[in-house]
Each structure stands twice: as C-alpha cells, then as structure tokens.
Write a protein that holds these residues in place. Sequence first.
Motif, PDB file in Angstrom:
ATOM      1  N   SER A 141       0.906  -1.387   0.035  1.00 58.11           N
ATOM      2  CA  SER A 141       0.017  -0.031  -0.072  1.00 58.11           C
ATOM      3  C   SER A 141       0.911   1.267   0.018  1.00 58.11           C
ATOM      4  O   SER A 141       0.430   2.206  -0.374  1.00 58.11           O
ATOM      5  CB  SER A 141      -0.970  -0.095   1.330  1.00 58.11           C
ATOM      6  N   ARG A 142       2.188   1.396   0.448  1.00 56.19           N
ATOM      7  CA  ARG A 142       2.938   2.258   0.416  1.00 56.19           C
ATOM      8  C   ARG A 142       4.023   2.177  -0.768  1.00 56.19           C
ATOM      9  O   ARG A 142       4.582   1.114  -0.738  1.00 56.19           O
ATOM     10  CB  ARG A 142       3.389   2.656   1.828  1.00 56.19           C
ATOM     11  N   LYS A 143       4.659   3.148  -1.246  1.00 65.00           N
ATOM     12  CA  LYS A 143       5.558   2.991  -2.479  1.00 65.00           C
ATOM     13  C   LYS A 143       6.769   3.959  -2.118  1.00 65.00           C
ATOM     14  O   LYS A 143       6.332   5.295  -1.748  1.00 65.00           O
ATOM     15  CB  LYS A 143       5.220   3.231  -3.621  1.00 65.00           C
ATOM     16  N   ASN A 144       8.017   3.706  -1.938  1.00 65.83           N
ATOM     17  CA  ASN A 144       9.058   4.442  -1.706  1.00 65.83           C
ATOM     18  C   ASN A 144       9.158   5.708  -2.678  1.00 65.83           C
ATOM     19  O   ASN A 144       8.661   5.260  -3.889  1.00 65.83           O
ATOM     20  CB  ASN A 144      10.246   3.914  -1.780  1.00 65.83           C
ATOM     21  N   ARG A 145       9.502   6.747  -2.488  1.00 67.65           N
ATOM     22  CA  ARG A 145       9.544   7.863  -3.603  1.00 67.65           C
ATOM     23  C   ARG A 145      10.766   7.454  -4.379  1.00 67.65           C
ATOM     24  O   ARG A 145      11.659   6.939  -4.171  1.00 67.65           O
ATOM     25  CB  ARG A 145       9.668   9.128  -2.777  1.00 67.65           C
ATOM     26  N   LYS A 146      10.597   8.000  -5.588  1.00 65.61           N
ATOM     27  CA  LYS A 146      11.642   7.861  -6.657  1.00 65.61           C
ATOM     28  C   LYS A 146      12.898   8.985  -6.326  1.00 65.61           C
ATOM     29  O   LYS A 146      12.732  10.206  -6.360  1.00 65.61           O
ATOM     30  CB  LYS A 146      11.115   8.337  -7.966  1.00 65.61           C
ATOM     31  N   ARG A 147      13.987   8.465  -5.838  1.00 64.57           N
ATOM     32  CA  ARG A 147      15.236   9.085  -5.673  1.00 64.57           C
ATOM     33  C   ARG A 147      16.033   9.147  -6.879  1.00 64.57           C
ATOM     34  O   ARG A 147      16.937   8.483  -7.240  1.00 64.57           O
ATOM     35  CB  ARG A 147      15.869   8.287  -4.435  1.00 64.57           C
ATOM     36  N   VAL A 148      15.874  10.368  -7.794  1.00 62.69           N
ATOM     37  CA  VAL A 148      16.418  10.463  -8.847  1.00 62.69           C
ATOM     38  C   VAL A 148      17.993  10.896  -8.911  1.00 62.69           C
ATOM     39  O   VAL A 148      18.140  11.834  -7.717  1.00 62.69           O
ATOM     40  CB  VAL A 148      15.550  11.461  -9.783  1.00 62.69           C
ATOM     41  N   LYS A 180      21.739   8.964 -14.440  1.00 60.26           N
ATOM     42  CA  LYS A 180      22.095   9.767 -15.493  1.00 60.26           C
ATOM     43  C   LYS A 180      21.039  10.873 -16.007  1.00 60.26           C
ATOM     44  O   LYS A 180      20.955  11.921 -15.468  1.00 60.26           O
ATOM     45  CB  LYS A 180      22.097   9.071 -16.812  1.00 60.26           C
ATOM     46  N   THR A 181      19.938  10.694 -16.666  1.00 54.04           N
ATOM     47  CA  THR A 181      19.146  11.951 -16.867  1.00 54.04           C
ATOM     48  C   THR A 181      17.892  11.952 -16.162  1.00 54.04           C
ATOM     49  O   THR A 181      16.990  12.868 -16.193  1.00 54.04           O
ATOM     50  CB  THR A 181      18.504  11.658 -18.470  1.00 54.04           C
ATOM     51  N   ALA A 182      17.922  11.164 -14.910  1.00 55.36           N
ATOM     52  CA  ALA A 182      16.899  11.255 -13.942  1.00 55.36           C
ATOM     53  C   ALA A 182      15.360  11.054 -14.510  1.00 55.36           C
ATOM     54  O   ALA A 182      14.752  12.045 -14.100  1.00 55.36           O
ATOM     55  CB  ALA A 182      17.241  12.455 -13.378  1.00 55.36           C
ATOM     56  N   ALA A 242      14.006  19.154 -20.134  1.00 53.29           N
ATOM     57  CA  ALA A 242      15.044  18.573 -19.431  1.00 53.29           C
ATOM     58  C   ALA A 242      15.478  19.362 -18.141  1.00 53.29           C
ATOM     59  O   ALA A 242      16.276  18.999 -17.251  1.00 53.29           O
ATOM     60  CB  ALA A 242      16.150  17.786 -20.136  1.00 53.29           C
ATOM     61  N   ARG A 243      15.550  20.735 -18.470  1.00 56.14           N
ATOM     62  CA  ARG A 243      16.056  21.830 -17.456  1.00 56.14           C
ATOM     63  C   ARG A 243      15.209  21.861 -16.353  1.00 56.14           C
ATOM     64  O   ARG A 243      14.107  21.647 -16.207  1.00 56.14           O
ATOM     65  CB  ARG A 243      16.299  23.002 -18.388  1.00 56.14           C
ATOM     66  N   SER A 244      16.092  22.254 -15.119  1.00 53.13           N
ATOM     67  CA  SER A 244      15.216  22.804 -13.999  1.00 53.13           C
ATOM     68  C   SER A 244      14.433  24.191 -14.333  1.00 53.13           C
ATOM     69  O   SER A 244      14.968  24.859 -15.101  1.00 53.13           O
ATOM     70  CB  SER A 244      16.205  22.834 -12.801  1.00 53.13           C
TER      71      SER A 244
END
Length: 154
Positions: A12-19, A28-30, A39-41
């Motif tokens: 029921s809980r999922k770990n956040r994506k640690r890019v 690499k490209t996260a 792709a830019r911030s």
Amino acid sequence: MKLHELKPHAGSRKNRKRVGRGPGGTDKTAGRGHKGQKARSGAGKGAFFEGGRSRLIARLPKRGFNNVGTTYEIVKLSQLAALEGDTFDRASLELAGLVRRKNSPVKLLATGELTRAVTVHVDAASAAAIQAVEAAGGRVVLPEAASETAEKAE
C-alpha cells in the motif's frame, strides 16, 4: 497490539523515486530524457503558451471600459458625529483611525446624521454630505474651492 507495532498493508505504500542517486533506472538523465527545454530545471512554458504563435487571449478583441479610477478613503458623517472637536482635517482623521492609507484622497459621504456644526477639510465630498454639514451649521472645505476663492479675490 501497540502503537509501535502498527504497519501499513503490504504494497500500500511505495518509496519515492530518488532520482540522480546512482544506477538503477533513474540515474544519468533522472527520468527526463535527453537535453532540451523539458530536461532543464525550472522548465515549462506557462499555461497559455501556444507553440510560439500569438496567445488566444492576445488575439481576441478587447471590449468594454477599464476604469482605473481614484480610490478614496471614505469618511461618513456618523463617524464624524462620534468624534470630539469641531474641526477635522486629514491629520485629525488619521489620528482618530478613520484614514489609513497615506496617499489616498479623503472623501466625505452623507451616511448617518450630524447634529453639530463642524468644519471638515477633505479632498472630495458628496453633494448630500455638503448639504448635511451646512444644514447643521458647519462647512466643508475642498481643495478646489480654496483655489477658486483665491482666483475671485484677484
């Protein structure tokens, strides 16, 4: 069962994506693909961007009237009746807490009744307010009235 023994159901809980934290699919490209604006911030073109052509809101004809009028600080006759004194100007109205904004002109409105003679120095006043003050034996001094009397004296 105790509070420290509570756990969510399996799955029921999922770990956040640690890019950007090493190999494993999101390095690499996260997850942003390769280069380019997206792709830019801070990337993005805004909600109304239409690929470079003129926005719809800019293409539609403008109609109507946009009045950027004067915003007055309003003073009512009933407020003046509650105050002590017989002469009121901007400084005394600010001191009494009736006028807050420093750069806005003050306007007197005929809301309420005035039973005593007072002299009021304001930037503007409604015709009914002037009539009510004069009926009580007082007077309203307006800036343009002062300049007109100076012209008549010459």
